[in-house]
Design a protein around this motif. Structure first.
Motif, PDB file in Angstrom:
ATOM      1  N   TRP A 217       0.850  -1.104  -0.091  1.00 24.70           N
ATOM      2  CA  TRP A 217       0.004  -0.005   0.021  1.00 24.70           C
ATOM      3  C   TRP A 217       0.890   1.188  -0.089  1.00 24.70           C
ATOM      4  O   TRP A 217       2.080   1.279   0.512  1.00 24.70           O
ATOM      5  N   ASP A 218       0.297   2.148  -0.603  1.00 22.88           N
ATOM      6  CA  ASP A 218       0.886   3.831  -0.509  1.00 22.88           C
ATOM      7  C   ASP A 218      -0.105   4.692  -0.262  1.00 22.88           C
ATOM      8  O   ASP A 218      -1.278   4.912  -0.937  1.00 22.88           O
ATOM      9  N   LEU A 219      -0.307   4.933   0.993  1.00 20.07           N
ATOM     10  CA  LEU A 219      -1.467   5.423   1.584  1.00 20.07           C
ATOM     11  C   LEU A 219      -1.123   7.081   2.265  1.00 20.07           C
ATOM     12  O   LEU A 219       0.029   7.150   2.780  1.00 20.07           O
ATOM     13  N   MET A 220      -1.866   7.802   2.366  1.00 19.86           N
ATOM     14  CA  MET A 220      -1.664   9.047   2.857  1.00 19.86           C
ATOM     15  C   MET A 220      -2.936   9.939   3.458  1.00 19.86           C
ATOM     16  O   MET A 220      -3.834   9.701   2.947  1.00 19.86           O
ATOM     17  N   ALA A 221      -2.784  10.753   4.303  1.00 16.31           N
ATOM     18  CA  ALA A 221      -3.787  11.539   4.878  1.00 16.31           C
ATOM     19  C   ALA A 221      -4.023  12.574   4.112  1.00 16.31           C
ATOM     20  O   ALA A 221      -3.340  13.155   3.474  1.00 16.31           O
ATOM     21  N   HIS A 222      -5.466  13.211   4.272  1.00 14.33           N
ATOM     22  CA  HIS A 222      -5.729  14.174   3.529  1.00 14.33           C
ATOM     23  C   HIS A 222      -7.095  14.966   4.104  1.00 14.33           C
ATOM     24  O   HIS A 222      -7.899  14.416   4.843  1.00 14.33           O
ATOM     25  N   SER A 223      -6.950  16.209   4.127  1.00 17.46           N
ATOM     26  CA  SER A 223      -7.918  17.107   4.642  1.00 17.46           C
ATOM     27  C   SER A 223      -9.347  16.844   3.843  1.00 17.46           C
ATOM     28  O   SER A 223      -9.545  16.689   2.583  1.00 17.46           O
ATOM     29  N   VAL A 224     -10.412  16.677   4.840  1.00 20.17           N
ATOM     30  CA  VAL A 224     -11.665  16.493   4.238  1.00 20.17           C
ATOM     31  C   VAL A 224     -12.366  17.626   3.990  1.00 20.17           C
ATOM     32  O   VAL A 224     -13.504  17.580   3.192  1.00 20.17           O
ATOM     33  N   GLU A 225     -12.035  18.910   4.312  1.00 27.47           N
ATOM     34  CA  GLU A 225     -12.478  19.986   4.258  1.00 27.47           C
ATOM     35  C   GLU A 225     -12.658  20.401   2.466  1.00 27.47           C
ATOM     36  O   GLU A 225     -11.419  20.374   1.921  1.00 27.47           O
ATOM     37  N   PRO A 226     -13.663  20.496   1.760  1.00 25.87           N
ATOM     38  CA  PRO A 226     -13.776  20.725   0.435  1.00 25.87           C
ATOM     39  C   PRO A 226     -12.998  21.908  -0.149  1.00 25.87           C
ATOM     40  O   PRO A 226     -13.315  23.089   0.836  1.00 25.87           O
ATOM     41  N   PRO A 227     -12.412  22.127  -1.114  1.00 19.97           N
ATOM     42  CA  PRO A 227     -12.060  23.334  -1.716  1.00 19.97           C
ATOM     43  C   PRO A 227     -13.415  24.181  -2.021  1.00 19.97           C
ATOM     44  O   PRO A 227     -14.276  23.763  -2.206  1.00 19.97           O
ATOM     45  N   ALA A 228     -13.128  25.684  -2.017  1.00 18.74           N
ATOM     46  CA  ALA A 228     -14.108  26.496  -2.260  1.00 18.74           C
ATOM     47  C   ALA A 228     -13.757  28.000  -2.363  1.00 18.74           C
ATOM     48  O   ALA A 228     -12.728  28.537  -2.181  1.00 18.74           O
ATOM     49  N   TYR A 229     -14.553  28.753  -3.064  1.00 21.98           N
ATOM     50  CA  TYR A 229     -14.501  30.155  -3.202  1.00 21.98           C
ATOM     51  C   TYR A 229     -14.580  30.750  -2.011  1.00 21.98           C
ATOM     52  O   TYR A 229     -15.114  30.444  -0.990  1.00 21.98           O
ATOM     53  N   LEU A 230     -13.733  32.082  -1.788  1.00 21.84           N
ATOM     54  CA  LEU A 230     -13.419  32.697  -0.696  1.00 21.84           C
ATOM     55  C   LEU A 230     -13.402  34.184  -0.893  1.00 21.84           C
ATOM     56  O   LEU A 230     -13.149  34.666  -1.919  1.00 21.84           O
ATOM     57  N   GLY A 231     -14.016  34.908   0.114  1.00 22.42           N
ATOM     58  CA  GLY A 231     -13.994  36.218   0.251  1.00 22.42           C
ATOM     59  C   GLY A 231     -15.216  36.960  -0.120  1.00 22.42           C
ATOM     60  O   GLY A 231     -16.430  36.505  -0.556  1.00 22.42           O
ATOM     61  N   ARG A 232     -15.361  38.204   0.199  1.00 20.01           N
ATOM     62  CA  ARG A 232     -16.611  38.892  -0.079  1.00 20.01           C
ATOM     63  C   ARG A 232     -17.071  38.927  -1.703  1.00 20.01           C
ATOM     64  O   ARG A 232     -18.245  38.556  -1.727  1.00 20.01           O
ATOM     65  N   ASP A 233     -16.414  38.832  -2.590  1.00 14.84           N
ATOM     66  CA  ASP A 233     -16.956  38.872  -4.032  1.00 14.84           C
ATOM     67  C   ASP A 233     -16.331  37.419  -4.573  1.00 14.84           C
ATOM     68  O   ASP A 233     -16.331  37.312  -5.755  1.00 14.84           O
ATOM     69  N   ARG A 234     -16.109  36.462  -3.692  1.00 12.52           N
ATOM     70  CA  ARG A 234     -15.570  35.148  -4.106  1.00 12.52           C
ATOM     71  C   ARG A 234     -14.567  35.406  -5.212  1.00 12.52           C
ATOM     72  O   ARG A 234     -14.471  34.404  -6.008  1.00 12.52           O
ATOM     73  N   GLU A 235     -13.463  36.369  -4.917  1.00  8.89           N
ATOM     74  CA  GLU A 235     -12.245  36.288  -5.685  1.00  8.89           C
ATOM     75  C   GLU A 235     -11.104  35.521  -5.534  1.00  8.89           C
ATOM     76  O   GLU A 235     -10.224  35.384  -6.168  1.00  8.89           O
ATOM     77  N   LEU A 236     -11.477  34.460  -4.487  1.00  3.89           N
ATOM     78  CA  LEU A 236     -10.459  33.640  -4.078  1.00  3.89           C
ATOM     79  C   LEU A 236     -10.790  32.378  -4.003  1.00  3.89           C
ATOM     80  O   LEU A 236     -11.874  31.986  -4.107  1.00  3.89           O
ATOM     81  N   VAL A 237      -9.829  31.532  -3.914  1.00  5.97           N
ATOM     82  CA  VAL A 237     -10.087  29.953  -3.861  1.00  5.97           C
ATOM     83  C   VAL A 237      -9.078  29.418  -2.793  1.00  5.97           C
ATOM     84  O   VAL A 237      -7.988  29.742  -2.816  1.00  5.97           O
ATOM     85  N   ALA A 238      -9.654  28.696  -2.008  1.00 10.27           N
ATOM     86  CA  ALA A 238      -8.929  28.090  -0.737  1.00 10.27           C
ATOM     87  C   ALA A 238      -9.166  26.533  -1.062  1.00 10.27           C
ATOM     88  O   ALA A 238     -10.314  26.084  -1.220  1.00 10.27           O
ATOM     89  N   GLY A 239      -8.155  25.977  -0.937  1.00 12.46           N
ATOM     90  CA  GLY A 239      -8.252  24.345  -1.045  1.00 12.46           C
ATOM     91  C   GLY A 239      -6.894  23.731  -0.819  1.00 12.46           C
ATOM     92  O   GLY A 239      -5.902  24.357  -0.959  1.00 12.46           O
ATOM     93  N   PRO A 240      -6.716  22.413  -0.837  1.00  8.76           N
ATOM     94  CA  PRO A 240      -5.539  21.609  -0.679  1.00  8.76           C
ATOM     95  C   PRO A 240      -5.060  21.409  -2.020  1.00  8.76           C
ATOM     96  O   PRO A 240      -5.447  21.351  -3.123  1.00  8.76           O
ATOM     97  N   ARG A 241      -3.583  21.184  -1.977  1.00  2.00           N
ATOM     98  CA  ARG A 241      -2.808  20.411  -3.135  1.00  2.00           C
ATOM     99  C   ARG A 241      -2.701  21.371  -4.181  1.00  2.00           C
ATOM    100  O   ARG A 241      -2.527  21.191  -5.394  1.00  2.00           O
ATOM    101  N   MET A 242      -2.953  22.923  -4.086  1.00  4.72           N
ATOM    102  CA  MET A 242      -2.910  23.451  -5.385  1.00  4.72           C
ATOM    103  C   MET A 242      -1.472  23.585  -5.611  1.00  4.72           C
ATOM    104  O   MET A 242      -1.395  23.750  -7.011  1.00  4.72           O
ATOM    105  N   ASP A 243      -0.605  23.462  -4.989  1.00  2.00           N
ATOM    106  CA  ASP A 243       0.862  23.336  -5.225  1.00  2.00           C
ATOM    107  C   ASP A 243       0.914  21.514  -5.378  1.00  2.00           C
ATOM    108  O   ASP A 243       1.180  20.986  -4.113  1.00  2.00           O
ATOM    109  N   ASN A 244       0.813  21.118  -6.660  1.00  2.00           N
ATOM    110  CA  ASN A 244       0.930  21.682  -7.664  1.00  2.00           C
ATOM    111  C   ASN A 244      -0.293  21.161  -8.842  1.00  2.00           C
ATOM    112  O   ASN A 244      -0.016  21.275  -9.931  1.00  2.00           O
ATOM    113  N   LEU A 245      -1.594  20.705  -8.195  1.00  2.00           N
ATOM    114  CA  LEU A 245      -2.497  20.207  -9.094  1.00  2.00           C
ATOM    115  C   LEU A 245      -3.201  21.451  -9.756  1.00  2.00           C
ATOM    116  O   LEU A 245      -3.698  20.895 -10.657  1.00  2.00           O
ATOM    117  N   LEU A 246      -3.041  22.520  -9.251  1.00  2.00           N
ATOM    118  CA  LEU A 246      -3.526  23.714 -10.199  1.00  2.00           C
ATOM    119  C   LEU A 246      -2.864  23.752 -11.487  1.00  2.00           C
ATOM    120  O   LEU A 246      -3.513  23.809 -12.461  1.00  2.00           O
TER     121      LEU A 246
END
Length: 440
Positions: A217-246
């Motif tokens: 097995w090759d197993l790893m932990a990950h945050s289960v909080e989903p990625p989401a738009y963030l900010g007053r005008d939703r101009e940001l995105v918060a989420g895991p693994r943007m470095d470097n899945l973006l």
């Protein structure tokens, strides 16, 4: 820094091939890619919808036109051969990596003490340890079976937690938190006495597999909080693994888009490697032979030889796309004073004269031309002289294959955190830049 005047003042932005819907897709991709293995499976699925087909490294390859890709573990190399491509036709490569710093399960995972059942983990890459504290975690990865096959697994619900010590028991914690990787980062997942094989039996049930069939097995932990738009005008995105899945997602989308073109004068390629966060030295890393083997075999499949390979490599250009640092509003003094990349300012050109990044003046011109064709603003990034500079697959690709390479990316905050932050426009601006680069 504001978007580069080199591009933004010279020409008005053209209509985007990708828009905010690309960012919607990125959010879905991040949520479905808790490990490198899931990421390459998702990228392959995107490419297959564009007509790409998987080829095996153990099979003989032909020189037929069309889209093809190779999967190896947590790495993917995909390429599109235009109709009539000659053996010496050069490549245009988008490079990225699929791995992110996290907590990975040890070979003997079942541990615990004082009435707690825990999972033994090893710290992978340059992780911001404190961001994994008091966060609900799932487990995902790859199971290897007795018959030689593999099965992806993803328990995407609260399963583990690394509990922080209460302030009452560490009164000086706010004056400086110091975590011991061995003693303080072991997550809990239940109460009672740990028993050998507990975790694998649990994952076997989750995967509808007999536990005795799982031999690796090759197993790893990950945050289960989903990625989401963030900010007053939703101009940001918060989420895991943007470095470097973006970058992986942008590169796959760009390659799928240019595969529709019938007039390409080169072979467009996406190379998404594993193990960048710990040095790239593996059979699926950028310092391994995977990319060179694929490019060389493609030349040979089209009837070429060593001379054609040398000519193809000499005309090849790679954009190494990885995230970089946006200026931090609370720590601006840590950044180079004249270079302050901002979210939603467009992709960044990363420069380091000591070759931590591979960009030179000629590469700058290639990147600027791609942004100009795409109507995309761009920014410059260079590190503060007093701060050490990170690196990417760019210098490795340039040195290993003799390929002209340019380091670029998207500016983010909280790099290497369990949850990172970027501008909501930057993912599709990057995808448009990469598309223009690949279809030049």
């Amino acid at each position: 820094m504001s978007p580069s005047t080199e591009s933004s003042e010279r020409d008005a932005p053209s209509p985007s091939r990708f828009d905010r819907r690309h960012t919607d897709g990125l959010i879905e991709f991040l949520a479905g890619s808790p490990t490198p293995y899931h990421a390459v499976a998702g990228a392959a699925q995107l490419l297959e919808k564009a007509g790409f087909r998987q080829v095996s490294e153990t099979d003989s390859w032909d020189g037929s036109s069309g889209g093809k890709y190779v999967l190896r573990g947590g790495a993917l190399v995909a390429w599109y051969v235009p109709e009539g491509a000659a053996p010496a036709t050069p490549y245009r490569i988008v490079g990225a990596h699929t791995d992110s710093p996290n907590l990975r399960v040890k070979p003997l995972p079942d541990t615990g003490a004082n009435g707690w059942r825990q999972i033994a983990v090893e710290v992978y890459g340059g992780t911001l340890l404190n961001t994994w504290l008091d966060r609900d975690l799932g487990i995902a990865g790859r199971l290897s079976l007795r018959d030689g096959s593999t099965r992806l697994v993803n328990v995407d619900r609260p399963l583990l937690r690394v509990p922080q010590l209460a302030i009452h028991l560490d009164r000086q914690v706010n004056d400086g938190l110091k975590l011991d990787r061995q003693r303080h980062m072991t997550p809990v997942w239940g109460l009672g006495t740990p028993h050998e094989g507990d975790l694998i039996r649990f994952l076997a049930e989750e995967s509808d597999l007999p536990a005795e069939e799982i031999t690796g097995w090759d197993l790893m932990a990950h945050s289960v909080e989903p990625p989401a738009y963030l900010g007053r005008d939703r101009e940001l995105v918060a989420g895991p693994r943007m470095d470097n899945l973006l970058s992986v997602y942008a590169g796959a989308a760009a390659l799928a888009a240019v595969a529709e073109r019938g007039d390409l004068s080169h072979v467009p390629v996406l190379a998404a490697f594993d193990h960048e966060e710990n040095g790239s030295q593996s059979d699926t890393g950028a310092d391994g032979p995977l990319l060179g083997n694929v490019l060389e075999r493609s030349v040979f499949a089209r009837g070429g030889g060593y001379e054609d390979r040398a000519r193809a490599y000499a005309g090849t250009i790679c954009l190494s796309s990885d995230t970089g640092h946006a200026v931090h509003p609370n720590y601006a003094e840590r950044h180079e004073p004249g270079h302050h990349p901002m979210p939603n300012g467009g992709p960044i050109l990363k420069v380091n004269v000591n070759q931590r990044y591979a960009t030179d003046g000629a590469g700058r011109a290639v990147f600027a031309a791609a942004c100009e064709r795409a109507g995309v603003p761009w920014q410059n990034f260079v590190s503060n002289n007093a701060m050490p500079c990170g690196t990417t697959i760019g210098p490795i690709t340039a040195a290993r294959h003799g390929i002209s390479t340019v380091d670029i990316g998207v500016a983010i905050l909280s790099m290497h955190s369990a949850r990172e932050l970027c501008g909501a426009d930057d993912p599709y601006l990057l995808a448009n830049c990469l598309t223009a680069f690949l279809e030049d």
